[in-house]
Enzyme design. Structure first.
Site, mmCIF file in Angstrom:
data_model
loop_
_atom_site.group_PDB
_atom_site.id
_atom_site.type_symbol
_atom_site.label_atom_id
_atom_site.label_comp_id
_atom_site.label_asym_id
_atom_site.label_seq_id
_atom_site.Cartn_x
_atom_site.Cartn_y
_atom_site.Cartn_z
ATOM 1 N N LYS A 210 62.030 -55.419 140.748
ATOM 2 C CA LYS A 210 63.311 -55.114 140.586
ATOM 3 C C LYS A 210 63.696 -53.591 141.988
ATOM 4 O O LYS A 210 64.802 -54.034 142.093
ATOM 5 C CB LYS A 210 64.175 -54.542 139.324
ATOM 6 N N SER B 81 68.059 -57.573 130.445
ATOM 7 C CA SER B 81 68.333 -56.527 130.800
ATOM 8 C C SER B 81 69.650 -56.444 131.729
ATOM 9 O O SER B 81 69.735 -55.452 132.088
ATOM 10 C CB SER B 81 67.591 -57.037 132.051
#
Length: 900
Positions: free
Chosen positions: A839, A796
């Site tokens: 996140k 990511s």
């Protein structure tokens, strides 16, 4: 053999503690005390001829007190011949120890004397072999240096007196009776030990009155009986007592022979190992002590009958019990069989918690009071409880709470148990690597134990608890097996009806087929279908897919700052105050200060660090309160209470209630009840004094992104979402790419992809001129992920790496209020990633205002609290150009030149 001797008027005395030397007996004494060593050196060792000393029985303080002696210290007179309990008491070196001397002793001759090797400390040991000669009476006891001497009088009869006694018919009868009894004893001993010839010679050569002392000296009799024999100066009394003792010894030998014959008649060759047990039973029968009292095995059998085992298991238990009854406690397998049957008897086969009628409204109120937020999780628990209410025997799914530490996974499982009215059992699986921890060890192993599940059910005492399998993602595997595989049977509702606490052994039969032989601990099926299983984990990835398939995963990503504030005010602060013996009258923490603690001192998904910081504040307040405890208490004569705070309240028109205090109340209690102290209010200065300077601030991101070549990424960890900075710099070199920060293989490949994409688009993005086509010509690129001690991996960070490289080559800074996440391809496509909710919450905690994420991850925002989304600007990206457009101030000026 003892012979007639002329005794001196004074003898050196050697004390013989709690023992008696009789004439004709031979003893071996080790002399180690300074007084006894001095006596041996001066009276025996330095004399060439065989010296004489007196052996005087002494009784220690404990023995004297139990015997009932009442003589005072220093008394040394002899009252009369009949009072055999007379004693002399002299205080020795140790004033706390009183020596009780008997008033009669035996003169002894040294037959052998040996001196040990002198030790470095100067200590010497002597070993003396002494033979008793004749009795004497103590007239006066005194000290000579470190040892004792005594003026004595012989007690043995003269030859003329003895000749006269031998004519007495009573003495003749006693002599014949003693000799007959002694001869019978010698005959019995000769059959048992084959050593009677020498003893028969004694009967013919030694006078009978001396023979009595010799026989009695060889018996194991009490100290009191030995003293009684020593005090028997009259030969007729002596013979009478000796005859009685010989007869008693003979009877004991006959009883032992009878027991041995009885036992041997019941034994066969295959029963020799039962010898000790049979002898014990025979001894009980002989003593009449063979009552019908239940032994441990009978108690165990009754306990097993009351356990309520199913019929098939009861048959197995009876078979094991019969096997146990045939074994002896000394046999190796007895203890393991006994422990196994105890386990069968202790397991809750039928005992269950009485479930009260399930009230969903009360359960919801309990969940709301115990946990703030977590709306979807609590709704799922209510749905689970609703199904249990409509169908109590429903095979519901196994709930698995997944989330970072400190978000309330364990307490949610405890709330489920409370709502159902069941007992709660927690089993920690962290670090378990042995399959036997789940199924149990084989009973053939030394120290074998049942598995953790069966042992937990034994401890909780019911067959239907709520069982929490904590840290299910922390199990490992090695050569001893895979615990996760063993849990498949536990969590499968179709299999756990007949769970066996055993370790299967795979063997090959002649027909080349595999069979599982159940040879392990419980070895019988136990129904786990009534148990409600709840699991917790920090991550889903380590859980094997087959095991994960048997559970319903419920994610707890973490709390927002607003939720943390409410949790602190409702739960953490009252709990911390209670743990430290405080209340709100002593300590007040305003909401503004709690917000500062959350923003400046903690950045976590859970609330554990927040609770630790609050505990530190409570400890500081506890010190202040404890110091105030030394204030002087109020006196009973005080009629008025003067306090500035009280006066100010009266001035403000506050109501003051009068309380009548009954007389006799402790002054300290009154002072505690009436003392009015100002509460300890936490302020910003106090926070810095107790917790130190702030660990975090809102300027951290802006300060770190102040130069080109730095971008802000969002990553997921086992502790929740985190913000990750990526730094890139260029230097003179050969075009190499250097990566640091303890990176995994996947993130290294992402860096290579990012570097390749930037080099391929360098001209279109005007990162190089038309003439200089090689972006890396004459320079190296170094990319670093700070916090080098923390391992990092995952795809990511792709878009973050590209943004950092573009910022480096263009010398333009990335926006400090923007963070990003997403995987990219060589063609520049932005692919979706996981952990979006964690996140986004991490970005909110760090004060980030804009979040760039893959367009295909917008659907995951439904799980993010609306309060968090309202404070963030979500920027979707489909291609890498979209990311660059959002990442730089004023957009990406090179996009119009791109051919993509």
């Amino acid at each position: 053999m003892a012979e007639s001797v002329d005794l001196p008027s004074r003898l050196a005395i050697l004390p013989f503690r709690n023992k008696v030397l009789l004439p004709g007996a031979i003893i071996r004494i080790r002399c180690t005390s300074p007084s006894s060593v001095k006596l041996v050196e001066q009276e025996l060792w330095q004399r060439e001829e065989k010296g004489l000393i007196g052996i005087l029985p002494v009784r220690d303080s404990a023995e004297a007190s139990s015997a009932g002696s009442t003589l005072s210290p220093g008394e040394r007179s002899v009252k009369n011949q009949e009072e055999t309990s007379d004693s002399h008491k002299l205080n020795g070196k140790n004033q706390q120890e009183v020596i009780h001397w008997h008033n009669r002793g035996v003169a002894a001759r040294a037959l052998h004397l040996s001196r040990g090797v002198e030790k470095p400390s100067g200590r010497v040991t002597y070993i003396v072999v002494l033979e008793g000669l004749c009795r004497f009476s103590v007239q006066e006891l005194s000290t000579r240096g470190t040892y004792y001497t005594a003026r004595i009088t012989p007690l043995d009869m003269t030859k003329a007196d003895m000749d006269q006694v031998e004519q007495d018919p009573e003495f003749v009868m006693l002599s014949r009776q003693f000799k007959a009894m002694a001869m019978e004893l010698i005959s019995v001993l000769e059959q048992k030990q084959k050593t009677g010839g020498r003893t028969k010679v004694l009967l013919e050569t030694v006078p009978v009155h001396k023979l009595a002392d010799i026989f009695v000296a060889s018996f194991e009799i009490s100290f009191e009986e030995q003293l009684s024999m020593l005090d028997s100066v009259d030969v007729k009394v002596r013979l009478s007592k000796a005859t009685e003792l010989v007869d008693r010894h003979l009877q004991s030998i006959r009883v032992a022979e009878k027991i041995t014959q009885k036992v041997e008649g019941q034994l066969s060759k295959s029963q020799k190992e039962f010898l000790l047990r049979q002898q014990m039973r025979a001894i009980k029968e002989e003593l009449g002590d063979n009552d019908d009292e239940e032994d441990d095995v009978a108690t165990l059998e009754r306990k097993m009958k009351d356990a309520g085992m199913p019929p098939n298991i009861w048959k197995h238990a009876q078979r094991e019990l019969r096997r146990l009854k045939k074994m002896q406690p000394q046999q190796p397998g007895y203890n393991s069989s006994r422990v196994y049957l105890d386990l069968l008897a202790d397991l809750p086969w039928q005992k269950a918690s009485e479930e009260h009628e399930l009230d969903l409204k009360a359960a919801k109120e309990r969940l709301d009071s115990d946990h703030y937020g977590l709306v979807k999780i609590k709704q799922r628990i209510i749905e689970y409880l609703a199904v249990r209410k409509l169908k109590p025997d429903a095979r519901g799914p196994v709930l698995c709470f997944v989330g970072p530490p400190g978000v309330g996974k364990t307490s949610l499982a405890s709330s489920i148990a409370t709502a159902l009215g069941r007992k709660f059992l927690r089993i920690s699986l962290g670090g378990v690597k042995d399959e036997a921890d789940i199924r149990g060890h084989r009973r053939t192993y030394i120290g074998s134990m049942p598995g953790r599940l069966i042992d937990g059910l034994k401890r909780v005492g019911v067959c239907n608890p709520v069982m929490l399998l904590d840290e299910i993602d922390k199990t490992g595997s090695d050569v001893r097996g895979d615990p996760a595989s063993a849990l498949l049977e536990v969590l499968d509702p179709e299999q756990n009806k007949t769970f066996n606490d055993q370790y299967p052994i795979i063997i090959i039969i002649i027909f080349i087929s595999l069979h599982y032989v159940r040879k392990n601990y419980l070895n019988v099926p136990f129904d786990l279908s009534k148990v409600i299983f709840v699991a917790t984990a920090n991550r889903v990835q380590p859980i094997p897919p087959a095991l994960l398939d048997r559970m319903e995963v419920i994610e707890l990503p973490g709390y927002t700052p607003e939720e943390k504030l409410n949790i602190a005010m409702r739960h953490l602060i009252p709990r911390v105050l209670d743990q430290h013996g405080l209340n709100f009258d002593f300590l007040q923490v305003p909401e503004a200060m709690v917000k500062l603690v959350i923003e400046r001192y903690t950045r976590e998904a859970g609330v554990r660090n927040l609770e630790r910081n609050l505990a530190a504040i409570a400890r500081a307040a506890a010190v202040r309160v404890a110091e105030q405890e030394h204030a002087a208490p109020l006196s009973k004569d005080v009629q008025q209470i003067a306090s500035p705070l009280l006066e100010s309240r009266l001035a403000d028109g506050a109501d003051v209630e009068m309380e009548i205090i009954p007389m006799g109340v402790n002054n300290h209690d009154i002072s505690q009840a009436l003392r009015i102290t100002s509460p300890f209010v936490v302020d910003e200065a106090m926070l810095e004094k107790v917790l130190g300077p702030p660990r975090y601030d809102d300027r951290e991101t802006a300060d770190r992104v102040a130069t080109p070549g730095i971008s802000v990424g969002l990553v997921w960890t086992a502790f929740g979402g985190e913000v990750q900075f990526v730094e890139a710099t260029a230097m003179v070199g050969k075009g190499d790419l250097h990566l640091t920060g303890q990176l995994g293989e996947v993130i290294k490949e992402s860096a290579q992809i990012a570097m390749t994409w930037v080099r391929a688009r360098a001209t279109e993005l005007k990162l190089v001129t038309a003439v200089e086509t090689n972006l890396l010509e004459g320079r190296d690129i170094h990319i670093h992920f700070p916090a080098g001690a923390v391992p990092k991996d995952g795809p990511s960070a792709g878009v973050t790496l590209v943004t950092a490289l573009v910022s480096l080559f263009s010398q333009r800074k990335v926006r400090a209020d923007t963070a990003m996440t997403g995987e990219m391809t060589l063609r520049g496509l932005v692919l979706p990633v996981g952990g979006v909710k964690d996140k986004v919450l991490a970005a909110h905690r760090y004060g980030i205002k804009r979040v760039i994420m893959p367009e295909r991850n917008l659907k995951d925002l439904a799980e993010v609290p609306s309060a968090v989304l309202s404070s963030l600007e979500i920027l979707p990206a489909k291609r890498m150009e979209d990311v660059l457009e959002h990442a730089f101030e004023g957009g990406c000026p090179w996009r119009q030149h791109s051919k993509l």
